[in-house]
Enzyme design. Structure first.
Site, PDB file in Angstrom:
ATOM      1  N   ASN A 198      40.091  -2.607  18.007  1.00  0.00           N
ATOM      2  CA  ASN A 198      40.184  -1.938  16.716  1.00  0.00           C
ATOM      3  C   ASN A 198      40.628  -0.503  16.999  1.00  0.00           C
ATOM      4  OD1 ASN A 198      39.787  -0.665  14.280  1.00  0.00           O
ATOM      5  ND2 ASN A 198      37.571  -1.017  14.193  1.00  0.00           N
ATOM      6  N   LYS A 250      41.238   1.794  14.964  1.00  0.00           N
ATOM      7  CA  LYS A 250      40.739   2.747  13.956  1.00  0.00           C
ATOM      8  C   LYS A 250      41.867   3.700  13.520  1.00  0.00           C
ATOM      9  CE  LYS A 250      36.084   1.983  15.578  1.00  0.00           C
ATOM     10  NZ  LYS A 250      34.733   2.494  15.840  1.00  0.00           N
ATOM     11  N   HIS A 294      33.524  -3.549   8.278  1.00  0.00           N
ATOM     12  CA  HIS A 294      33.226  -2.674   9.418  1.00  0.00           C
ATOM     13  C   HIS A 294      32.205  -1.622   8.978  1.00  0.00           C
ATOM     14  CE1 HIS A 294      33.622   0.260  12.607  1.00  0.00           C
ATOM     15  NE2 HIS A 294      34.079  -0.731  13.342  1.00  0.00           N
ATOM     16  N   GLU A 324      32.029   1.408   9.419  1.00  0.00           N
ATOM     17  CA  GLU A 324      32.615   2.649   8.873  1.00  0.00           C
ATOM     18  C   GLU A 324      33.041   2.441   7.424  1.00  0.00           C
ATOM     19  OE1 GLU A 324      35.276   3.129  12.204  1.00  0.00           O
ATOM     20  OE2 GLU A 324      33.483   3.378  13.435  1.00  0.00           O
ATOM     21  N   GLU A 332      28.011  -5.527  15.279  1.00  0.00           N
ATOM     22  CA  GLU A 332      28.207  -4.159  15.740  1.00  0.00           C
ATOM     23  C   GLU A 332      27.021  -3.306  15.288  1.00  0.00           C
ATOM     24  OE1 GLU A 332      32.687  -3.411  16.549  1.00  0.00           O
ATOM     25  OE2 GLU A 332      32.270  -2.843  14.491  1.00  0.00           O
ATOM     26  N   GLY A 382      30.671   4.048  19.191  1.00  0.00           N
ATOM     27  CA  GLY A 382      31.214   5.359  19.522  1.00  0.00           C
ATOM     28  C   GLY A 382      30.195   6.324  20.110  1.00  0.00           C
ATOM     29  N   SER A 439      30.504   0.439  21.945  1.00  0.00           N
ATOM     30  CA  SER A 439      30.588   1.011  23.292  1.00  0.00           C
ATOM     31  C   SER A 439      30.810  -0.038  24.385  1.00  0.00           C
ATOM     32  CB  SER A 439      29.347   1.859  23.589  1.00  0.00           C
ATOM     33  OG  SER A 439      29.271   2.959  22.682  1.00  0.00           O
TER      34      SER A 439
HETATM   35  P1  13P Z   1      33.398   1.726  20.080  1.00  0.00           P
HETATM   36  O1  13P Z   1      33.857   0.677  21.070  1.00  0.00           O
HETATM   37  O2  13P Z   1      34.206   2.974  20.138  1.00  0.00           O
HETATM   38  O3  13P Z   1      31.910   1.945  20.176  1.00  0.00           O
HETATM   39  O4  13P Z   1      33.669   1.122  18.615  1.00  0.00           O
HETATM   40  C1  13P Z   1      33.239  -0.153  18.313  1.00  0.00           C
HETATM   41  C2  13P Z   1      33.796  -0.549  17.001  1.00  0.00           C
HETATM   42  O5  13P Z   1      33.424  -0.020  15.971  1.00  0.00           O
HETATM   43  C3  13P Z   1      34.858  -1.571  16.973  1.00  0.00           C
HETATM   44  O6  13P Z   1      35.126  -1.994  15.694  1.00  0.00           O
END
Ligand code: 13P
Length: 251
Positions: free
Chosen positions: A11, A13, A96, A98, A168, A174, A214
Site C-alpha cells: 500500500n 499510501k 483502511h 486511515e 491491521e 507506521g 510495521s
Molecule cells: P506500515 O507497514 O507502514 O506500518 O503500514 C501498514 C499499513 O497501513 C498498510 O496498509
C-alpha cells in the site's frame, strides 16, 4: 501449514510522483518475476494510469486504495469503480484504518463500497483492526468481529473468492511496533472463526487473511510462519524495492 497461497501487497499510501512510481513498479516487475506468491501494489489514484501498463501481464496485481460508494454522480473529490475499471484496476483496498479514523468512514459506508466493488468484479481487501485503547481495554476481538461482520453484510458466499481480510492493528501501523506473530495469529484465528460462523468452516478456511502493521524484511518470515497469517499488507516498507522484495520473497 494451510494450503492457502500467500498474498503480499504494498500500500503506497499518499507517496510518489509518476516518475517515482514508474521506477518502483518497474523494479518490482523485474525482481518479483520469479516470486512464488500472489502480489499487489496499490498506488494513489493519480499514479494508476502510469503503473497499469508496467504491471500488465505480470504477476503483480494493480490495486486502488479506496473507491466511492456510488457509481457516478455529484460526488466532488471521489473516484468511482467505473473509473477504476477503466484504468484496469483489479483490487480495491477498503476500510483502511486511515480511512476509518482520519476520514471517519464507518462500517455501513465501507460495506456499501465493498458491495459495489464486488458487483463490478473487483477483488476487495477489507481492512480491520483495533486502536491501542481498544486493545488495552480487552476489546480487540470485539472490534475486529464487528468490522468483519458489518463489512461483509450482504456478501454472498459465491463472492468470497474475491474477498481478502487484512488485520491491521492501528497501534502497529507506521509505528515500528509490530504485533508479535503470536498476537497477530490469535486475532487471525479469531477472525477466521467469525468468518466460519458467517459462511461455514470450509469457506472460512479458504479466505486469505493478511497482516499489516510495521511488516519489514526482518519480521516477515516469522509472521508468515503462523498458521493463520496468509500474507502481508505493507506500508512503509513497500515504498522501496530494497525492502518490499525481501518481504515478498520471505523465506
Ligand atoms: P506500515 O507497514 O507502514 O506500518 O503500514 C501498514 C499499513 O497501513 C498498510 O496498509
Amino acid at each position: 501449514m494451510s494450503d492457502r497461497p500467500y498474498y503480499i501487497a504494498g500500500n503506497w499510501k499518499m507517496h510518489k510522483t509518476r516518475s517515482q512510481a514508474a521506477e518502483l513498479a518497474g523494479a518490482l516487475v523485474t525482481q518479483l518475476k520469479d516470486g512464488k506468491h500472489k502480489y499487489l501494489v496499490a498506488p494513489s489514484f493519480t499514479l494508476l494510469e502510469t503503473v497499469a501498463p508496467i504491471l500488465k501481464g505480470t504477476n503483480i496485481r494493480l490495486g486502488a486504495q479506496n473507491c466511492a460508494a456510488e457509481e457516478q454522480g455529484a460526488h466532488t473529490g471521489e473516484v468511482s469503480v467505473l473509473q477504476l475499471k477503466d484504468l484496469e484496476v483489479q483490487t480495491v483496498i477498503l476500510g483502511h484504518s486511515e480511512r476509518r479514523h482520519i476520514y471517519h468512514e464507518d462500517d455501513a459506508l465501507i460495506n456499501k463500497k465493498l458491495r459495489l466493488a464486488l458487483q463490478h468484479g473487483f477483488e476487495v481487501i477489507l481492512c480491520v483492526g483495533e486502536l491501542l485503547e481498544e486493545r488495552e481495554a480487552g476489546k480487540a476481538e470485539q472490534v475486529c468481529e464487528t468490522q468483519t461482520v458489518k463489512g461483509l453484510e450482504g456478501v454472498a458466499a459465491g463472492d468470497l473468492g474475491r474477498i481478502v481480510i487484512a488485520y491491521e492493528p492501528v497501534w502497529a501501523i507506521g509505528t515500528g511496533k509490530t504485533a508479535t506473530p503470536e498476537d497477530a495469529d490469535a486475532i487471525h484465528a479469531f477472525v477466521r472463526k467469525v468468518l466460519a460462523k458467517l459462511y461455514g468452516q470450509a469457506a472460512a478456511d479458504k479466505i486469505l487473511i493478511q497482516y499489516g502493521g510495521s511488516v519489514k524484511p526482518e519480521n516477515a518470515a516469522q509472521l508468515m510462519a503462523k498458521e493463520n497469517i496468509d500474507g502481508a499488507l505493507v506500508g512503509g516498507a513497500a515504498l522501496k524495492a530494497d525492502t518490499f522484495v525481501p518481504i515478498a520473497k520471505f523465506a
